[in-house]
Write an enzyme that holds these catalytic residues in place. Structure first.
Site, PDB file in Angstrom:
ATOM      1  N   GLU A   1      -6.676   4.573   8.037  1.00  0.00           N
ATOM      2  CA  GLU A   1      -6.402   6.000   7.792  1.00  0.00           C
ATOM      3  C   GLU A   1      -7.630   6.682   7.204  1.00  0.00           C
ATOM      4  O   GLU A   1      -7.917   7.847   7.487  1.00  0.00           O
ATOM      5  CB  GLU A   1      -5.173   6.159   6.878  1.00  0.00           C
ATOM      6  CG  GLU A   1      -3.887   5.890   7.655  1.00  0.00           C
ATOM      7  CD  GLU A   1      -2.706   5.473   6.808  1.00  0.00           C
ATOM      8  OE1 GLU A   1      -2.756   5.574   5.584  1.00  0.00           O
ATOM      9  OE2 GLU A   1      -1.712   5.005   7.412  1.00  0.00           O
TER      10      GLU A   1
ATOM     11  N   GLU B   1      -5.684  -5.445  10.293  1.00  0.00           N
ATOM     12  CA  GLU B   1      -4.667  -4.428  10.544  1.00  0.00           C
ATOM     13  C   GLU B   1      -4.964  -3.749  11.877  1.00  0.00           C
ATOM     14  O   GLU B   1      -5.772  -2.794  11.915  1.00  0.00           O
ATOM     15  CB  GLU B   1      -4.677  -3.380   9.430  1.00  0.00           C
ATOM     16  CG  GLU B   1      -4.318  -3.907   8.061  1.00  0.00           C
ATOM     17  CD  GLU B   1      -3.631  -2.839   7.218  1.00  0.00           C
ATOM     18  OE1 GLU B   1      -2.502  -3.086   6.778  1.00  0.00           O
ATOM     19  OE2 GLU B   1      -4.207  -1.758   7.031  1.00  0.00           O
TER      20      GLU B   1
ATOM     21  N   ASN C   1       0.869  -1.179   0.000  1.00  0.00           N
ATOM     22  CA  ASN C   1       0.000   0.000   0.000  1.00  0.00           C
ATOM     23  C   ASN C   1       0.905   1.228   0.000  1.00  0.00           C
ATOM     24  O   ASN C   1       1.530   1.540   1.009  1.00  0.00           O
ATOM     25  CB  ASN C   1      -0.892  -0.016   1.254  1.00  0.00           C
ATOM     26  CG  ASN C   1      -1.686   1.272   1.412  1.00  0.00           C
ATOM     27  OD1 ASN C   1      -1.820   2.045   0.464  1.00  0.00           O
ATOM     28  ND2 ASN C   1      -2.206   1.502   2.613  1.00  0.00           N
TER      29      ASN C   1
ATOM     30  N   LYS D   1       0.145   4.360  -0.281  1.00  0.00           N
ATOM     31  CA  LYS D   1      -0.422   5.590   0.286  1.00  0.00           C
ATOM     32  C   LYS D   1      -0.149   6.776  -0.656  1.00  0.00           C
ATOM     33  O   LYS D   1      -0.145   6.580  -1.862  1.00  0.00           O
ATOM     34  CB  LYS D   1       0.133   5.839   1.692  1.00  0.00           C
ATOM     35  CG  LYS D   1       0.047   4.574   2.552  1.00  0.00           C
ATOM     36  CD  LYS D   1       0.291   4.811   4.006  1.00  0.00           C
ATOM     37  CE  LYS D   1       0.316   3.472   4.728  1.00  0.00           C
ATOM     38  NZ  LYS D   1       0.212   3.575   6.155  1.00  0.00           N
TER      39      LYS D   1
ATOM     40  N   GLY E   1       2.101   1.847  10.861  1.00  0.00           N
ATOM     41  CA  GLY E   1       3.025   2.977  10.782  1.00  0.00           C
ATOM     42  C   GLY E   1       3.695   3.322  12.092  1.00  0.00           C
ATOM     43  O   GLY E   1       4.281   4.397  12.226  1.00  0.00           O
TER      44      GLY E   1
ATOM     45  N   SER F   1       3.205  -2.574  10.404  1.00  0.00           N
ATOM     46  CA  SER F   1       4.643  -2.567  10.665  1.00  0.00           C
ATOM     47  C   SER F   1       5.352  -3.863  10.257  1.00  0.00           C
ATOM     48  O   SER F   1       6.262  -4.323  10.949  1.00  0.00           O
ATOM     49  CB  SER F   1       4.910  -2.236  12.140  1.00  0.00           C
ATOM     50  OG  SER F   1       4.470  -0.917  12.429  1.00  0.00           O
TER      51      SER F   1
ATOM     52  N   HIS G   1      -9.527   1.170   4.999  1.00  0.00           N
ATOM     53  CA  HIS G   1      -8.226   1.342   5.666  1.00  0.00           C
ATOM     54  C   HIS G   1      -8.404   2.268   6.872  1.00  0.00           C
ATOM     55  O   HIS G   1      -9.186   3.228   6.817  1.00  0.00           O
ATOM     56  CB  HIS G   1      -7.210   1.932   4.683  1.00  0.00           C
ATOM     57  CG  HIS G   1      -5.808   1.867   5.200  1.00  0.00           C
ATOM     58  ND1 HIS G   1      -5.321   2.772   6.108  1.00  0.00           N
ATOM     59  CD2 HIS G   1      -4.809   0.990   4.970  1.00  0.00           C
ATOM     60  CE1 HIS G   1      -4.067   2.457   6.402  1.00  0.00           C
ATOM     61  NE2 HIS G   1      -3.719   1.372   5.719  1.00  0.00           N
TER      62      HIS G   1
HETATM   63  C1  PEP Z   1      -0.821   0.026   6.008  1.00  0.00           C
HETATM   64  O1  PEP Z   1      -0.829   1.225   5.763  1.00  0.00           O
HETATM   65  O2  PEP Z   1      -1.744  -0.704   5.611  1.00  0.00           O
HETATM   66  C2  PEP Z   1       0.289  -0.511   6.787  1.00  0.00           C
HETATM   67  C3  PEP Z   1       0.206  -1.743   7.193  1.00  0.00           C
HETATM   68  O3  PEP Z   1       1.329   0.335   7.023  1.00  0.00           O
HETATM   69  P1  PEP Z   1       2.751  -0.022   7.729  1.00  0.00           P
HETATM   70  O4  PEP Z   1       3.226  -1.322   7.092  1.00  0.00           O
HETATM   71  O5  PEP Z   1       3.626   1.108   7.409  1.00  0.00           O
HETATM   72  O6  PEP Z   1       2.472  -0.206   9.180  1.00  0.00           O
END
Ligand code: PEP
Length: 257
Positions: A100, A170, A13, A15, A176, A216, A98
């Site tokens: 975010e 997630e 992803n 972003k 993040g 992460s 997501h």
């Molecule tokens: C994400 O944005 O779906 C995500 C898992 O980000 P990160 O791997 O940076 O934690």
């Protein structure tokens, strides 16, 4: 019991990162890696790069998708993008729900449900994200939250349509932050999601539905997640921006991790 046909998916992803040139350079780097990989490679790229990336990835095993969409077919929605437009640009899947988007853009389960249904009707595979916040976990509400998100975001989806979805667990506190879930915690949540999917769509559908872990993930911790029974792949954010790191994660599957 019938064997599951779940195939490992490593999804990136991006972003709001990468110009078209940067995206194409990345794809050049990943095409040979994906070609020999023992998993499917998905990339959710910015809207502006979908067409160029899908043209570039044609004939390779990389699947290009989008990170969001509007729930309407078309209309006076300045700045929004419809599922049919994403499909037209070459997207095969779309991330919905997501955290975010839930947190920053106040998207709720009912809106996400409309997007899931519109994506399916438009021939796009929805990659639905679910996950609890830190407070929800602290208060012992994780399972309630996951259950509600799955029930409400997938309401009205038929068994056939559900077979065309991907779920990503997630945990919001892991996205993040550099603070990935433990593999045990991830497996527990994935097994719970699969149980709920089984209640919603039956055991056969649930057994074959990919449930990815995201939060992460990096080349050092990826194998641990992939080794868990109910983890069918990974949704990778920041480490999917770096071609070498993303390639390493893909190759961990290749090495049977
Ligand atoms: C994400 O944005 O779906 C995500 C898992 O980000 P990160 O791997 O940076 O934690």
């Amino acid at each position: 019991m019938t064997q599951s046909v779940r195939e490992v998916i490593i999804a990136g992803n991006w972003k709001m990162y990468k110009t078209i040139d940067q995206a194409l350079q990345f794809i050049d780097h990943i095409i040979p890696v994906a070609q020999t990989a023992k998993c499917k490679v998905f990339l959710a790229v910015p809207y502006t790069a979908i067409k160029a990336c899908s043209d570039k990835a044609k004939g390779s095993s990389i699947v290009i998708g989008a990170q969001n969409m509007n729930d309407a077919t078309e209309g006076a929605f300045t700045g929004e993008v419809a599922a049919s437009m994403l499909k037209d640009a070459g997207a095969s899947f779309v991330i919905v729900g997501h955290s975010e988007r839930r947190r920053i853009f106040s998207e709720n389960n009912s809106f996400i449900n409309k997007k899931v249904k519109r994506a399916l009707a438009s021939g796009l595979k929805p990659l639905l994200c679910v996950g609890e916040t830190f407070d929800e976990r602290e208060q012992g509400k994780t399972e309630d939250v996951l259950k509600k998100q799955l029930q409400e975001c997938l309401a009205g989806v038929s068994k056939n349509e559900a077979s065309n979805c991907i779920i990503a667990y997630e945990p919001v506190w892991a996205i993040g932050t550099g603070l990935a879930a433990t593999t045990t915690l991830a497996e527990e949540a994935h097994a719970f999601c699969r149980k709920e999917l089984s209640t919603l769509f039956g055991e056969d559908v649930a057994r074959n539905l990919p449930v990815l872990y995201g939060g992460s993930v990096n080349p050092e911790n990826a194998s641990g997640f992939l080794a868990e029974d109910d983890v069918d792949g990974l949704l990778v954010g920041s480490q999917s921006l770096v071609a070498d790191s993303f390639a390493k994660i893909i190759q961990l599957v290749q090495n049977g991790s």
